[in-house]
Design an enzyme around this catalytic site. Structure first.
Site, PDB file in Angstrom:
ATOM      1  N   MET A 185       0.840  -1.324   0.391  1.00 40.04           N
ATOM      2  CA  MET A 185      -0.453   0.038  -0.172  1.00 40.04           C
ATOM      3  C   MET A 185       1.040   1.289   0.000  1.00 40.04           C
ATOM      4  O   MET A 185       1.735   1.442   1.111  1.00 40.04           O
ATOM      5  CB  MET A 185      -0.686  -0.139   1.359  1.00 40.04           C
ATOM      6  CG  MET A 185      -1.763   1.599   1.596  1.00 40.04           C
ATOM      7  SD  MET A 185      -3.198   1.535  -0.268  1.00 40.04           S
ATOM      8  CE  MET A 185      -2.632   3.182   0.076  1.00 40.04           C
TER       9      MET A 185
ATOM     10  N   GLU B 178       4.971   0.691  -6.097  1.00 39.83           N
ATOM     11  CA  GLU B 178       4.770   1.250  -4.829  1.00 39.83           C
ATOM     12  C   GLU B 178       5.632   3.426  -4.529  1.00 39.83           C
ATOM     13  O   GLU B 178       4.361   3.915  -4.229  1.00 39.83           O
ATOM     14  CB  GLU B 178       4.886   0.694  -3.730  1.00 39.83           C
ATOM     15  CG  GLU B 178       3.877  -0.354  -3.268  1.00 39.83           C
ATOM     16  CD  GLU B 178       2.249   0.237  -3.775  1.00 39.83           C
ATOM     17  OE1 GLU B 178       2.227   0.691  -3.320  1.00 39.83           O
ATOM     18  OE2 GLU B 178       2.423  -1.063  -4.193  1.00 39.83           O
TER      19      GLU B 178
ATOM     20  N   HIS C  98       3.586   5.432  -7.267  1.00 40.22           N
ATOM     21  CA  HIS C  98       2.687   5.778  -6.775  1.00 40.22           C
ATOM     22  C   HIS C  98       2.729   6.983  -6.023  1.00 40.22           C
ATOM     23  O   HIS C  98       1.917   7.780  -5.216  1.00 40.22           O
ATOM     24  CB  HIS C  98       1.775   5.000  -6.264  1.00 40.22           C
ATOM     25  CG  HIS C  98       1.225   4.180  -6.650  1.00 40.22           C
ATOM     26  ND1 HIS C  98       0.100   4.907  -6.690  1.00 40.22           N
ATOM     27  CD2 HIS C  98       0.856   3.334  -6.090  1.00 40.22           C
ATOM     28  CE1 HIS C  98      -0.962   3.324  -7.485  1.00 40.22           C
ATOM     29  NE2 HIS C  98      -0.168   1.875  -6.958  1.00 40.22           N
TER      30      HIS C  98
HETATM   31 ZN   LIG Z   1      -0.976   0.266  -6.706  1.00 41.85          ZN
END
Ligand SMILES: [Zn+2]
Length: 854
Positions: A266, A301, A304
């Site tokens: 995440m 990640e 992001h």
């Molecule tokens: Zn993702």
């Protein structure tokens, strides 16, 4: 009023949050002050909160006015309504809240993760997972991506523990025997990106990437597994700073491995959380596939941090852009880091998975209107990630990489610290490319499915390209409707090989059919040259045969697509299955790992439709196809061999020993395994996972207990996974029942159990008894496992490929009516129908073919 969108009468700009988690009582207390801009006179405030008890609430402003409020929770809408004792005038207010909650075991919100330390003692830590809509389980908030705010977090913890959040620490003080850790203000960001982790944690030394210190965190004893993750972390962070042309937006970056984690990872800004297999790895003992997984997830990640965190979608319908883009960027970064891995060629496997799902009537467009959070959750699938990344790659290749990058930089620069939509990206790319992007892209993004392009030749020397939507089934299952079939704008790259060499040509196929002049001396025509297109090619028989004669002129990704498309044609009834099996015989000398992966995937699928009587004949066919390639590679690696070849050896061993049920390979695998136990490190790590799977298939006496013990005492997350899935790969029903029992008795982590059950539903030896178990234990599993777990588990029903089982599956789900969100259940049922239809259509011919060839 939209029940899913909060009113904008009061908008937060800053949260000062103080949380006090207690890992012994598994509860937490919180207080927070939210700076609110009130737009009009209000008498109540609505925000999100669920499974929290609000103890007090009130407003105050800088003029010293105070207003008390009473909180009413609505669990159904996950909202809290604060009724003010007197109206609040427009202007700046501070909302003060006190609340408490529990550290749950459902791996969402603020939750607990339990693990055993190196001496076998059970330990607890607390972590968060908020995307899409679970920040509201940790603190009351405006839990929608467009309500961006600054977060100032303070964690009050046991002094023996460590706390990590999105930013670096301002101060650590002590109050009443507790440690008070205050963190620096975050950038303006969305609630779903906030994170806290509290526990016994250890970290690597920081490496500096530009001005950003980057560390890897884990539970004590695992730091030795952090090096590889930190390396790709640093490499990809530096890559993205260059590519995006913007510095990393946070003040530090921590990568944290959490023992219980529902997703893969995440992208919390500055505090990225991972399941252990996606971050921690012993690079001397891991296979290529296992290393690639860590590299992919870490790079994804990191991508992001800009695309998602700095610029965020306005609402959940834009999640595709977040995820598709991060997936695309992950490939770019890993490809730049390790060009020898040929990451874009391997991406063909991911693209194939998306093509497969998107060939269903029950597919969906990449982007569609999302109203409820449940529908947003259903967007986290192969269409969002893999189809999304595929069409972005197609666009990048069409526009050119420099133009594409310029558009991305423009988009990020224009919308940083803010929200944006698909249209904003198209606008930025359009400015860079000086052409309208929606004309080309809308068909791929806003419409379901994709075309199959038929390539044929007429007598006059023309090449004819014709497109229509590809579907496995002629008729949709009720109650779906057939979408009107409009042509796509298909960028088709052609390569024509003739007497005078090869020539490339690019065509934008915008009509249903187009004719091109073809030179007389065209021997071989390659459509979708380079393999980037998100569509299938169906060659006329003469063109296909010409290609099969000249496989040497095809790049590996082109051979991959050739096999993959042919297999899809067989699945759709556009090519006889026996013709497909004949085609696979042309690939006995194949040396590319990805081409083999699609061949093997098709053999696995065929294994699910053959009768027990024919299974030994199919095993013989698999041995016939695989043995020549394996004979050329041998059991042991050679000096100077690349990583992909070593991985291929492991894959072929697995194919021969499991699908081919090859007794000699199984016997040799037992020796190799014994050798690896005697002398750890003596066997190529690429071979070992396959060897373990083969030994489960062989199922010698005592092997199950041996693997169970190895699972329990595994020293790396990868080792643990190998032995765990091996427990699902035995054939003896009594052993399989033991494994099933372990999926609900707490022995197998709830983050893994649903995937183990899924793999058993897909195994021809386990599927019937597993299905009986799943039906019986459905409610128990649903209660024990994290959110979305049953959706993942249920995908296994696509392996129940007999008419009787299919009927039983339909009856069960009709009664159970599980809420997977979106069209997920319809997709599983249609995939099952496709497989059963193949069995019914081709079963007799297949049986005859296997009888002749074995
Ligand atoms: Zn993702």
């Amino acid at each position: 009023m939209d029940p899913y969108r909060l009113p904008r009468t009061a908008v937060p700009s800053r949260y000062d949050i103080r949380l006090e988690p207690d890992l012994t009582t598994l509860t937490f207390r919180g207080t927070q002050t939210v700076a609110l801009d009130v737009a009009e006179r209000i008498s109540d405030i609505t925000l999100n909160a669920v499974e929290l008890t609000i103890e007090s609430a009130g407003l105050e402003n800088d003029r010293g006015e105070t207003i008390r409020a009473t909180a009413t929770m609505d669990e159904a809408t996950e909202r809290c309504r604060l009724t003010l004792t007197s109206p609040a005038a427009p202007g700046r207010w501070h909302l003060r809240l006190a609340f408490r909650g529990t550290l749950n075991d459902k791996l969402r919100g603020f939750y607990r993760s339990v693990y055993k330390d190196s001496s076998g003692v059970s330990r607890t830590m607390a972590a968060t997972q908020f995307e899409a809509t679970d920040a509201r389980r940790a603190f009351p908030c405006w839990d929608e991506p467009s309500f961006k705010a600054v977060f100032s977090v303070t964690l009050v913890i046991d002094p023996a523990l460590t706390a990590v959040s999105n930013t670096s620490i301002v101060s650590e003080t002590h109050e009443n025997g507790r440690k008070v850790v205050r963190f620096v203000d975050s950038i303006v960001m969305s609630t779903y990106l906030v994170a806290f982790v509290v526990g016994e944690l250890e970290a690597t030394e920081a490496v500096m990437v530009g001005r950003t210190p980057m560390k890897v965190w884990c539970v004590p004893g695992k730091k030795r597994l952090a090096r590889f993750g930190q390396e790709i972390g640093a490499a990809s962070l530096a890559f993205f700073e260059r590519y995006y042309g913007l510095p990393y937006p946070g003040d530090k970056l921590d990568l944290l491995a959490i023992p219980d984690f529902a997703a893969g990872a995440m992208e919390n800004l500055g505090a990225i959380t991972f399941r252990e297999t996606a971050l921690l790895v012993d690079e001397t003992a891991a296979s290529h596939t296992e290393l690639e997984r860590v590299a992919d997830v870490v790079a994804h990640e990191n991508a992001h941090m800009w695309f998602g965190d700095l610029v965020t979608m306005t609402w959940w319908n834009g999640i595709w852009l977040n995820e598709a883009f991060a997936t695309f960027m992950e490939m770019l970064a890993v490809d730049a880091w390790k060009p020898e891995w040929q990451r874009w060629a391997t991406f063909g496997v991911s693209r194939a998975a998306a093509l497969s799902l998107d060939g269903l009537h029950s597919t969906r467009p990449i982007e569609f209107p999302v109203t409820s959070p449940r529908d947003a959750d259903a967007m986290f699938d192969v269409l969002t990630y893999e189809k999304g990344a595929s069409v972005l790659r197609m666009l990048e290749q069409y526009l050119g990489p420099e133009v594409f990058r310029a558009g991305v930089r423009d988009y990020l620069e224009t919308h940083k610290f803010d929200n944006a939509d698909t249209g904003d990206l198209w606008a930025a790319l359009g400015r860079a490319a000086r052409q309208p992007i929606p004309a080309v892209m809308d068909g791929w993004i806003f419409r379901p499915g994709y075309p199959v392009v038929t390539v044929s030749r007429d007598a006059g020397g023309h090449l004819i390209l014709a497109q229509q939507r590809f579907n496995y089934l002629r008729e949709p299952l009720p109650p779906a409707a057939i979408e009107p079939d409009q042509p796509w704008q298909v960028p088709v790259q052609l390569r024509v090989h003739g007497a005078r060499g090869a020539a490339e040509e690019r065509v934008l196929l915008a009509e249903r059919e187009t004719r091109l002049r073809l030179g007389e001396a065209a021997d071989v025509v390659v459509a979708n040259a380079g393999g980037h297109g998100f569509y299938r090619i169906r060659y006329a028989p003469d063109l296909l045969e010409a290609l099969l004669q000249r496989l040497d002129v095809l790049a590996p990704i082109e051979r991959f697509n050739l096999v993959n498309d042919a297999w899809a044609m067989a699945g759709a009834g556009l090519m006889p299955l026996t013709a497909y099996l004949e085609l696979t015989a042309r690939f006995r000398q194949e040396r590319d790992r990805n081409v083999w992966s699609v061949l093997m995937a098709s053999f696995y699928a065929i294994n699910r439709i053959v009768t027990p009587f024919d299974r030994p004949r199919l095993e013989a066919l698999v041995r016939d196809r695989v043995a020549p390639a394996f004979a050329a590679l041998g059991w042991t690696g050679r000096a100077g061999e690349d990583e992909l070849t070593r991985q291929l050896r492991g894959d072929l061993v697995r194919a021969l020993g499991v699908l081919g049920n090859d007794a000699a390979v199984q016997a040799r695998a037992a020796e190799v395994y014994a050798g690896s136990l005697k002398q750890p490190g003596s066997v190529d790590p690429n071979l070992l996972p396959g060897v373990i799977a083969v030994l489960a298939q062989a199922g010698e006496d005592g092997r199950y207990d041996e693997f169970l013990a190895a699972f329990r005492s595994a020293k790396t997350p990868q080792d643990e996974q190998r032995y765990l899935y091996a427990l699902a790969g035995f054939r003896e029903p009594a052993l399989l029942r033991q494994t099933l029992e372990r999926t609900i008795n707490g022995e197998i982590r709830t983050q893994d159990a649903p995937f183990v059950v899924r793999s058993m539903l897909l195994s021809v030896y386990a599927r019937e008894l597993t299905w009986e178990f799943v039906k019986r234990q459905w409610d128990t599993m649903d209660r024990l496992y994290p959110k979305h777990a049953m959706r993942r588990l249920a995908e296994g029903v696509t392996g129940l490929v007999t008419r009787e089982l299919e009927a039983d599956v339909q009856t069960f789900f009709a009664a159970k009516n599980p809420q997977f969100g979106g069209k997920v259940l319809a997709q599983y049922l249609e995939q099952l129908r496709v497989a059963v239809a193949l069995r019914e259509r081709e079963g007799a011919a297949l049986s005859g073919y296997l009888g002749k060839t074995s």
